[in-house]
Every structure is written in structure tokens, then in C-alpha cells.
Write a protein that holds these residues in place. Structure first.
Motif, PDB file in Angstrom:
ATOM      1  N   UNK A   1      12.507   2.303   1.396  1.00 47.30           N
ATOM      2  CA  UNK A   1      13.110   2.757   2.644  1.00 47.30           C
ATOM      3  C   UNK A   1      12.182   3.697   3.404  1.00 47.30           C
ATOM      4  N   UNK A   2      11.523   4.606   2.678  1.00 43.29           N
ATOM      5  CA  UNK A   2      10.589   5.525   3.328  1.00 43.29           C
ATOM      6  C   UNK A   2       9.408   4.768   3.918  1.00 43.29           C
TER       7      UNK A   2
ATOM      8  N   UNK B   1       0.830  -1.202   0.000  1.00 37.09           N
ATOM      9  CA  UNK B   1       0.000   0.000   0.000  1.00 37.09           C
ATOM     10  C   UNK B   1       0.868   1.257   0.000  1.00 37.09           C
ATOM     11  N   UNK B   2       1.982   1.210   0.736  1.00 34.46           N
ATOM     12  CA  UNK B   2       2.890   2.359   0.791  1.00 34.46           C
ATOM     13  C   UNK B   2       3.528   2.610  -0.565  1.00 34.46           C
TER      14      UNK B   2
ATOM     15  N   UNK C   1      10.545   3.077   7.049  1.00 33.66           N
ATOM     16  CA  UNK C   1      10.758   3.994   8.171  1.00 33.66           C
ATOM     17  C   UNK C   1       9.451   4.544   8.724  1.00 33.66           C
ATOM     18  N   UNK C   2       8.509   4.875   7.849  1.00 29.82           N
ATOM     19  CA  UNK C   2       7.294   5.570   8.292  1.00 29.82           C
ATOM     20  C   UNK C   2       6.112   4.647   8.571  1.00 29.82           C
ATOM     21  N   UNK C   3       6.084   3.486   7.942  1.00 37.16           N
ATOM     22  CA  UNK C   3       4.913   2.607   8.069  1.00 37.16           C
ATOM     23  C   UNK C   3       5.240   1.299   8.794  1.00 37.16           C
TER      24      UNK C   3
END
Length: 222
Positions: free
Chosen positions: A134-135, A125-126, A138-140
Motif C-alpha cells: 500500500x505504501x 524495487x519498492x 501510494x508513494x511510488x
């Protein structure tokens, strides 16, 4: 039968507390090193980075498969024979580095297991909304994985704290070495080691309390 020397035990407690900064210093520094290195190795394994993935497997296998005391002796006494510049490394630094390298192998497995335990749809989904891997990690993924990994990581933190008692074998003046010296000079072995055990127990109780608070905080969103 010899009676328990309560006055001696009471006098010993402040002496052990005075050596506590060395124990806590090694614990904190080694924990930071182990957590950072463990996270990197976990990500290498999750992303299957070619070359590094194999090296990570060998690293984890070695540090989990050999005794910590042997690793400390190898680091402090053995490696300076090959790398003369390491003779300037102090016993405190060697123990801190050794503990960090050792427990990084356990933390890497805890973090990797937690990341793998997150549903793959979270990453998918991200990526679908334009995030890079990588994002998204880190965020999800990592915020969710931290909740799963916390109990295992906290067990490693507690084991690391107790393992600082091995520092006395390299001559570091921490609470274990202080208790050893006092017991050898007074022959009050029961009192010395019982007070030492109570100090470690109290430290673990505080860490367990911190773990429960952290778990409650992380669990609020769920």
C-alpha cells in the motif's frame, strides 16, 4: 424567416449564470465521490481482493451497461419504494449521488489501466527496500499512474459536467432547466439552447485549459 433575437439572448445569459452554482455544485461533489470510489475499485482490481473483486466487476458492468437517465430514475423514484427513508433524499442529492456512482465505474477503469501500465519493477524495487504494497502504491506507483490516467479522467470529468443537464428531469433548478423554462415561455428555442450550448462549451474550455496545465505540471519530472 425569423431573425435571431440578440437582445433576448443577451438577457438570458445572466439568468443561466445565476443557475450555474447548482450545476457546478453537482459537478464538484459528484467528481469527488466518483474519483474516490473509482480509486478504491481500481485498487481492489489491481490487488485482486477476493470477494470484493467480483463485486467490483458487477458494479462496473451494471453502471457502464445501463443508461445514466435510467439509473437516476431508479435512484430517485424506484429505491424509495424499497427503502422508505430515501424519500427524504432531495433531487439535487439524488442526481449528485447518481452521477458519482455512474462515473466511478469509468474512472475505476481509467485508474486501473494507468496502474497496470506502470512497470512492475517499480513495485518490486519498492518492496525490496522495505515498503509494504500500500505504501509503495501510494508513494511510488500512483504518482506515476496519475500522469497516465489524467486524460481519461478529464474526459470523464467533462462528461460528468455535461451529464448534469439530465438533472432537469428530476426537477433540479440548474442551467438546463432554466433554459427549458425560458424557451417554453418565449418560444425562442434557438436563442435559448444556443446560449445554453455556449455556456457548457465555455465551461469545457476552462476544464481543458486546467487539464493542459496539470499535464505540464505532472510532466516536469519527466
Amino acid at each position: 424567416m425569423t431573425e435571431f433575437d440578440f437582445p433576448y439572448a443577451a438577457d438570458l445569459l445572466p439568468q443561466l449564470i445565476s443557475a450555474l452554482p447548482a450545476t457546478l455544485g453537482m459537478t464538484v461533489l459528484a467528481t469527488v465521490l466518483a474519483l474516490g470510489l473509482g480509486l478504491v475499485m481500481a485498487l481492489v482490481q489491481v490487488f485482486q481482493v477476493k470477494g470484493l473483486n467480483r463485486l467490483t466487476d458487477i458494479y462496473i458492468s451494471f453502471f457502464r451497461g445501463t443508461p445514466l437517465l435510467v439509473q437516476l430514475f431508479l435512484l430517485y423514484y424506484g429505491l424509495p419504494q424499497i427503502f422508505p427513508s430515501m424519500t427524504s433524499v432531495t433531487a439535487f442529492q439524488a442526481v449528485t449521488l447518481g452521477l458519482g456512482l455512474h462515473f466511478a465505474s469509468y474512472m475505476a477503469e481509467s485508474i486501473r489501466g494507468a496502474i497496470v501500465g506502470i512497470d512492475k519493477s517499480q513495485m518490486e524495487a519498492s518492496l525490496s527496500v522495505g515498503m509494504d504494497r500500500l505504501t509503495a502504491m501510494r508513494r511510488i506507483v500512483l504518482p506515476q499512474a496519475s500522469r497516465i490516467a489524467l486524460p481519461g479522467l478529464m474526459n470523464s470529468f467533462i462528461d460528468l459536467l455535461k451529464s448534469t443537464s439530465l438533472a432537469f428531469t428530476l426537477g433540479v433548478a440548474e442551467i438546463m432547466s432554466r433554459a427549458q423554462l425560458e424557451a417554453a415561455s418565449s418560444f425562442n428555442f434557438l436563442e435559448s439552447y444556443l446560449v445554453l450550448a455556449l455556456v457548457y462549451w465555455l465551461l469545457v474550455i476552462v476544464m481543458t485549459w486546467a487539464q493542459k496545465l496539470t499535464e505540464q505540471r505532472l510532466g516536469e519530472a519527466y
